[in-house]
Design an enzyme around this catalytic site. Structure first.
Site: not given
Length: 356
Positions: A59, A116, A56, A219
């Site tokens: 993202k 997420s 992720s 993140k």
């Protein structure tokens, strides 16, 4: 009896060792990278050029492209995005979107950044790129423009794909762009919770944000193929450090490794340094089969497009504030007013997202 018990105990130990050995053999490869966010100076690098599954962390690019599309008037925070079946079918983590539902872009951004959510990230990709493939082309063009030489994207959310790869160095570069290219949105990555329209969502990074002094993003990522990943940024005084870990064995292991890497950065970084950044990168999405190129495209007069495949990204406006990605020479930048009054501040209450 005692002898049988002893034998059983030894057999159990052997079994446990074999299980742990097999798990270690399947563990995701480890990589780490630490830089001074202000200058791009590298303080530590381990396996940082090896393409691995980013999970992720992907993202971050999805959100970067969304922020740029908003800045250029291609879409707005309050654009109602219709959810495609491809987005609604994505596996957890999910916001819980349904095919045909409409929801404002601002809520999708919050869900993708904070929770997420895979379905939210895919919906953003459809809204800006027209399809999974169309958005991936835009992602790859931007990666090339940023100098992310070890990265190739296949989807907006980072679910494992043999061709969906990035490196610890590249993700650190991307994190640096998020910090300095879109400071008006960066606070999104430090939120512990957020209103995502159809649900209140909690941050996947809250443990690290709460435990490390100065941490304010960025993140997390996890898949079986990737292990536990994190791009983290922390600021103390004038010093901002970015550290990236791929392949942690657990959330606690990942967080401890990132904390140690950030400590290395803060111990080596000068107390004062000029922020050295180029203008935000511009990417041209090439025809299928051709490599992405860096180019400057003049923005057209009509900025009314709100969805569909983007063939050429628009010329970005200068960042509000200071001159500040990839490791490049300093370029002077004109002072401008912040043209984005809304950013991601919670809007006045309106009707909840509708379904159709």
């Amino acid at each position: 009896m005692g002898r049988r018990f002893g034998l059983s105990a030894w057999l159990a130990i052997i079994l446990i060792v074999n299980i742990l050995g097999a798990a270690a053999a399947k563990a995701a490869p480890y990589a780490a990278f630490v830089m001074d966010a202000r200058t791009g100076q590298i303080f530590y690098s381990e396996n940082a050029e090896t393409p691995l599954h980013p999970a992720s962390l992907t993202k971050m690019m999805t959100l970067y492209l969304a922020f740029q599309a908003i800045q250029q008037g291609e879409i707005s925070l309050d654009t109602e995005v219709r959810i495609a079946a491809d987005a609604a079918d994505e596996p957890p983590s999910r916001l819980g979107l349904r095919e045909g539902q409409t929801i404002r872009l601002r809520y999708l951004l919050r869900a993708a950044a904070v929770k997420s959510a895979n379905d939210a990230a895919m919906a953003i990709g459809y809204a800006i790129g027209g399809s999974r493939e169309g958005f991936a082309a835009r992602m790859n063009a931007m990666a090339a423009a940023m100098g992310m030489t070890g990265t190739h994207f296949m989807n907006p959310n980072g679910l494992d794909n043999p061709q969906h790869l990035s490196t610890a160095r590249d993700m650190s570069i991307l994190g640096r762009h998020l910090v300095y290219d879109f400071p008006q949105y960066y606070n999104l990555f430090s939120r512990r919770t957020a209103d995502a329209g159809i649900a209140q969502v909690s941050s996947t990074n809250r443990r690290f944000l709460d435990s490390y002094e100065g941490a304010d993003g960025i993140k997390t990522g996890f898949t079986n193929g990737a292990g536990y990943n994190l791009v983290a940024s922390a600021q103390r005084g004038e010093v901002r450090i970015i550290a990236t870990v791929f392949g942690g064995t657990s959330t606690a292991d990942r967080n401890a490794r990132v904390a140690h890497l950030l400590d290395i950065g803060f111990s080596k970084a000068p107390a004062h340094a000029e922020i050295v950044m180029t203008d935000p990168p511009v990417a041209v999405v090439p025809p299928a089969g051709e490599p992405a190129q860096v180019a400057v495209a003049e923005a057209p007069q009509d900025l009314g497009r709100v969805s569909g495949l983007v063939e050429t990204s628009l010329r970005p406006m200068p960042r509000p504030g200071s001159t500040v990605v990839a490791f490049a020479a300093e370029v002077p930048e004109k002072d401008i007013e912040d043209t984005l009054a809304e950013a991601l501040a919670p809007p006045r209450r309106r009707s909840r997202p509708r379904s159709s």
